[in-house]
Design an enzyme around this catalytic site. Structure first.
Site, PDB file in Angstrom:
ATOM      1  N   SER A 113       0.836  -1.196   0.000  1.00 48.47           N
ATOM      2  CA  SER A 113       0.000   0.000   0.000  1.00 48.47           C
ATOM      3  C   SER A 113       0.871   1.246   0.000  1.00 48.47           C
ATOM      4  O   SER A 113       1.997   1.233   0.523  1.00 48.47           O
ATOM      5  CB  SER A 113      -0.923   0.009   1.231  1.00 48.47           C
ATOM      6  OG  SER A 113      -1.833   1.085   1.174  1.00 48.47           O
ATOM      7  N   ASP A 114       0.344   2.309  -0.596  1.00 47.26           N
ATOM      8  CA  ASP A 114       1.058   3.587  -0.605  1.00 47.26           C
ATOM      9  C   ASP A 114       0.035   4.710  -0.648  1.00 47.26           C
ATOM     10  O   ASP A 114      -1.087   4.518  -1.146  1.00 47.26           O
ATOM     11  CB  ASP A 114       1.996   3.690  -1.803  1.00 47.26           C
ATOM     12  CG  ASP A 114       2.969   4.847  -1.666  1.00 47.26           C
ATOM     13  OD1 ASP A 114       3.949   4.709  -0.906  1.00 47.26           O
ATOM     14  OD2 ASP A 114       2.748   5.894  -2.285  1.00 47.26           O
ATOM     15  N   GLN A 115       0.420   5.876  -0.130  1.00 49.39           N
ATOM     16  CA  GLN A 115      -0.532   6.989  -0.052  1.00 49.39           C
ATOM     17  C   GLN A 115       0.158   8.324  -0.306  1.00 49.39           C
ATOM     18  O   GLN A 115       1.283   8.555   0.145  1.00 49.39           O
ATOM     19  CB  GLN A 115      -1.192   7.016   1.326  1.00 49.39           C
ATOM     20  CG  GLN A 115      -2.256   8.100   1.494  1.00 49.39           C
ATOM     21  CD  GLN A 115      -2.800   8.144   2.913  1.00 49.39           C
ATOM     22  OE1 GLN A 115      -2.119   8.586   3.830  1.00 49.39           O
ATOM     23  NE2 GLN A 115      -4.024   7.676   3.081  1.00 49.39           N
TER      24      GLN A 115
END
Length: 209
Positions: free
Chosen positions: A85-87
Site C-alpha cells: 500500500s502507498d498513499q
C-alpha cells in the site's frame, strides 16, 4: 484460509489497522524507490508503488522460504498473499508526501488550511506462487478548517506527524484540523482501506469471517 498474510510495510499505522481484522499476519520491509515518474498522476503513482511494494514483499518472502520461479507449487511450500500500500495527498494540484521535517509539516498544513484535500491510497494484494495480483486506488477527501499559524505550529509540536502524508494523524489529534471527512472508509485516511482490502483478500480465497 490456507495462505499466510504478509503486510509489506514498515508502517505501524498500517499494522494497527490490519490487526482490526483479527487475522494472523507477518510484516516484511520492502525496499523500493518511491520517486514519482515525470508527469505521473497521484493515482498512477500510488498504484505503481503499492504494486511494487507487494512484489518486493513477495520476493523477500519467497527468498526467505527458498521458493524460486522454477520450484513446483505443492502443499509443502508456504503459500502467502502479500499486501502492498502507498498513499499521497494532492494540494493545489501538487503531489504531497511525508514532510520528514517540522518546517515542511507546517508548510503542508498551511497549504491545506481552508481547502478540500484528496488523499489517494494504492492497494495491491499479490499471491506469492501464482503471482495473481488484484490492485486498486481508493480516494478520500479531507475538508480542513481555516487554521492559524499558531494552531498549526501547536499541532505539529504535539503530534510530530513527520512521517504521515499530509502532516497529520487522523486517528489522533489531527481530527481537530478538519471540518468534515468525505469517503467510504476512514481507515483509508490512515493508510489502509480495510473495506476494499477485505474484498481483495476474498478474491484470493481468504475470508475474514
Amino acid at each position: 484460509m490456507n495462505s499466510k498474510i504478509i503486510l509489506a510495510s514498515t508502517s505501524v499505522y498500517r499494522k494497527q489497522i490490519l490487526e482490526k481484522l483479527q487475522l494472523p499476519f507477518d510484516c516484511l520491509s520492502p525496499d523500493i524507490d518511491e520517486t514519482p515518474l515525470a508527469d505521473e498522476t497521484a493515482s498512477a503513482l500510488v498504484l505503481r508503488l503499492a504494486e511494487q511494494k507487494a512484489l518486493a514483499g513477495v520476493a523477500l518472502y519467497n527468498s526467505n522460504n527458498k521458493i524460486t520461479e522454477h520450484s513446483t507449487i505443492n502443499a509443502k511450500e508456504p503459500s502467502a498473499v502479500v499486501i502492498g500500500s502507498d498513499q499521497v495527498a494532492v494540494i493545489d494540484g501538487n503531489i504531497i508526501g511525508k514532510p520528514h521535517t517540522t518546517e515542511k509539516a507546517i508548510q503542508q498544513l498551511q497549504q491545506a488550511s481552508g481547502k478540500a484535500i484528496t488523499f489517494y491510497t494504492g492497494l495491491s494484494v499479490v499471491h506469492n506462487q501464482t503471482m495473481q495480483a488484484f490492485s486498486l486506488v481508493e480516494p478520500f477527501t479531507v475538508h480542513f478548517r481555516n487554521l492559524t499559524l499558531a494552531e498549526i505550529t501547536r499541532y505539529v509540536e504535539l503530534e510530530q506527524p513527520l512521517y504521515c502524508a499530509g502532516s497529520f494523524k487522523a486517528e489522533g489529534l489531527g481530527i481537530a484540523l478538519f471540518e468534515r471527512l468525505e469517503g467510504d472508509d476512514p481507515n483509508t485516511l490512515i493508510g489502509l482501506p480495510l473495506i476494499k482490502l477485505i474484498k481483495l483478500l476474498k478474491q484470493h480465497q481468504i475470508n475474514v469471517l
